[in-house]
Enzyme design. Structure first.
Site, mmCIF file in Angstrom:
data_model
loop_
_atom_site.group_PDB
_atom_site.id
_atom_site.type_symbol
_atom_site.label_atom_id
_atom_site.label_comp_id
_atom_site.label_asym_id
_atom_site.label_seq_id
_atom_site.Cartn_x
_atom_site.Cartn_y
_atom_site.Cartn_z
ATOM 1 N N HIS A 66 140.633 87.191 76.373
ATOM 2 C CA HIS A 66 139.886 86.888 77.595
ATOM 3 C C HIS A 66 139.314 88.156 78.228
ATOM 4 O O HIS A 66 138.237 88.127 78.827
ATOM 5 C CB HIS A 66 140.784 86.168 78.605
ATOM 6 C CG HIS A 66 141.325 84.863 78.116
ATOM 7 N ND1 HIS A 66 142.630 84.708 77.737
ATOM 8 C CD2 HIS A 66 140.727 83.666 77.919
ATOM 9 C CE1 HIS A 66 142.815 83.472 77.330
ATOM 10 N NE2 HIS A 66 141.684 82.817 77.429
ATOM 11 N N GLY A 115 142.144 76.896 77.918
ATOM 12 C CA GLY A 115 140.824 77.079 78.516
ATOM 13 C C GLY A 115 139.745 77.153 77.460
ATOM 14 O O GLY A 115 139.955 76.816 76.291
ATOM 15 N N GLU A 116 138.607 77.625 77.871
ATOM 16 C CA GLU A 116 137.412 77.609 77.024
ATOM 17 C C GLU A 116 137.616 78.248 75.657
ATOM 18 O O GLU A 116 137.175 77.711 74.634
ATOM 19 C CB GLU A 116 136.282 78.340 77.760
ATOM 20 C CG GLU A 116 135.001 78.443 76.970
ATOM 21 C CD GLU A 116 133.964 79.293 77.685
ATOM 22 O OE1 GLU A 116 132.879 79.466 77.118
ATOM 23 O OE2 GLU A 116 134.252 79.783 78.800
ATOM 24 N N PHE A 117 138.295 79.394 75.609
ATOM 25 C CA PHE A 117 138.419 80.103 74.343
ATOM 26 C C PHE A 117 139.427 79.439 73.415
ATOM 27 O O PHE A 117 139.343 79.586 72.199
ATOM 28 C CB PHE A 117 138.744 81.574 74.588
ATOM 29 C CG PHE A 117 137.681 82.240 75.410
ATOM 30 C CD1 PHE A 117 136.389 82.347 74.931
ATOM 31 C CD2 PHE A 117 137.951 82.708 76.685
ATOM 32 C CE1 PHE A 117 135.388 82.927 75.697
ATOM 33 C CE2 PHE A 117 136.964 83.287 77.458
ATOM 34 C CZ PHE A 117 135.678 83.395 76.961
ATOM 35 N N GLY A 118 140.368 78.696 73.985
ATOM 36 C CA GLY A 118 141.268 77.905 73.156
ATOM 37 C C GLY A 118 140.499 76.849 72.388
ATOM 38 O O GLY A 118 140.769 76.591 71.206
#
Length: 340
Positions: A66, A115-118
């Protein structure tokens, strides 16, 4: 900021691995350095890098992946130290859910992510293993991955061994089931990374704050180092002091998570160059970083000797897995001694 007080934003609500930050406060280590620190908790963990990068907060905590992505997206932050080194991270599930060590057993399942990167990680992994987006359902869970697995809202989800996996193990114990029924498909192995460093938890700074206040950052890290040394020297005593200040953590689950975090605490606080190189490459592979991206970390604010990096990181990971399993079985505080 318009105040002399340094604002520091956690990456989540207070957890066992935040202990060095709070003890640096309660034991007066920040005050010894002439610092006044306001420790803040996020309402939404996904906001942390944006708040720090925009200058609304001076410093904070965030995972390596992140931290890299934040600067690539125009939020200028830099890692100045490490808190939790390479905690095992992967797809968690319960035995009997129909999921096995074969990644393709996730076909038709609901997979949770923080979140988004997951979500980006899940999509990249499933594609790598020959699956299409319609072969699975991705569910955003925030920090509730273990809770959602327990409540059958998802079949599996991305989590950390020393946190969400312990939560699943505690649930299983209450059901009369063996803790070993909590399983993990480690992302470092699935993605052939050679390390779990993308989830290393870092101390990060707003770049403008760092530029204007180098000595404050050095003093902050001296206080954190002293608190970390205290925790590592006497973890039981340190925990008693921590839960006196944070009584909501005075429970069996938090204590067991703390035991499992103990081996991951960075004793030197140094950013590991090899890890940054690997995760920067991984970020480029995930297309969240441009091809010419330069890693945003520095060790120049750490005023003690830098340790040598381990010569065989894959062997170190293998030994750590054995060590953490022993910790799970015995419930002890031990550090893993690795050859240089």
């Amino acid at each position: 900021m318009s105040t002399d007080k340094i604002t520091f934003l956690l990456n989540w609500q207070p957890t066992p691995y935040h202990i060095p930050i709070f003890l640096a406060q309660t034991k007066g280590y920040f005050k010894e350095q002439g610092l006044d620190i306001a420790i803040l908790e996020p309402t939404n963990p996904s906001d942390v890098t944006e708040l720090i990068g925009s200058g609304k907060v001076d410093m904070g905590l965030k995972a390596m992946i992140h931290t890299l992505a934040a600067k690539a997206r125009g939020f200028p932050v830099t890692s100045v130290a490490s808190l939790l080194d390479e905690p095992f991270t992967g797809v968690l599930y319960l035995k009997g859910s129909g999921i096995t060590e074969d990644f393709q057993s996730l076909k038709g399942k609901k997979i949770g992510y923080v979140g988004e990167f997951g979500k980006i990680q899940i999509d990249e992994l499933t594609k790598h293993y020959g699956m299409k987006p319609e072969d699975y359902t991705a569910v955003r869970c925030g920090m509730n991955v273990a809770k959602y697995i327990i409540e059958d809202k998802i079949d599996a989800g991305i989590g950390i061994e020393c946190m969400q996996q312990v939560e699943l193990e505690e649930y299983l114990a209450k059901q009369g089931r063996p803790a070993s029924d909590a399983k993990m498909l480690r992302i470092d192995k699935l993605a052939c990374l050679g390390c779990c460093c993308f989830c290393t938890v870092l101390y990060i700074c707003n770049d403008e704050f760092l530029k204007k206040n180098p000595e404050k950052v050095r003093k902050f890290l001296k206080a954190i180092k002293k608190a970390t040394d205290y925790v590592l020297a006497d973890p039981v005593k340190a925990w008693k002091e921590y839960i006196d200040f944070k009584p909501q953590l005075n429970n069996d689950l938090s204590y067991k998570q703390y035991q499992r975090c103990y081996a991951y605490f960075s004793s030197s606080l140094y950013n590991v160059h090899r890890d940054w190189k690997k995760v920067t490459g991984y970020g480029k592979r995930l297309a969240i970083l441009p091809p010419d991206y330069v890693s945003n970390y520095t060790n120049e604010y750490l005023s003690w000797p830098e340790p040598e990096e381990v010569s065989d990181p894959l062997e170190a990971q293998r030994l750590m897995a054995i060590h953490q399993e022993k910790c799970r079985q015995e419930g002890t505080f031990k550090r893993l001694a690795l050859p240089a």
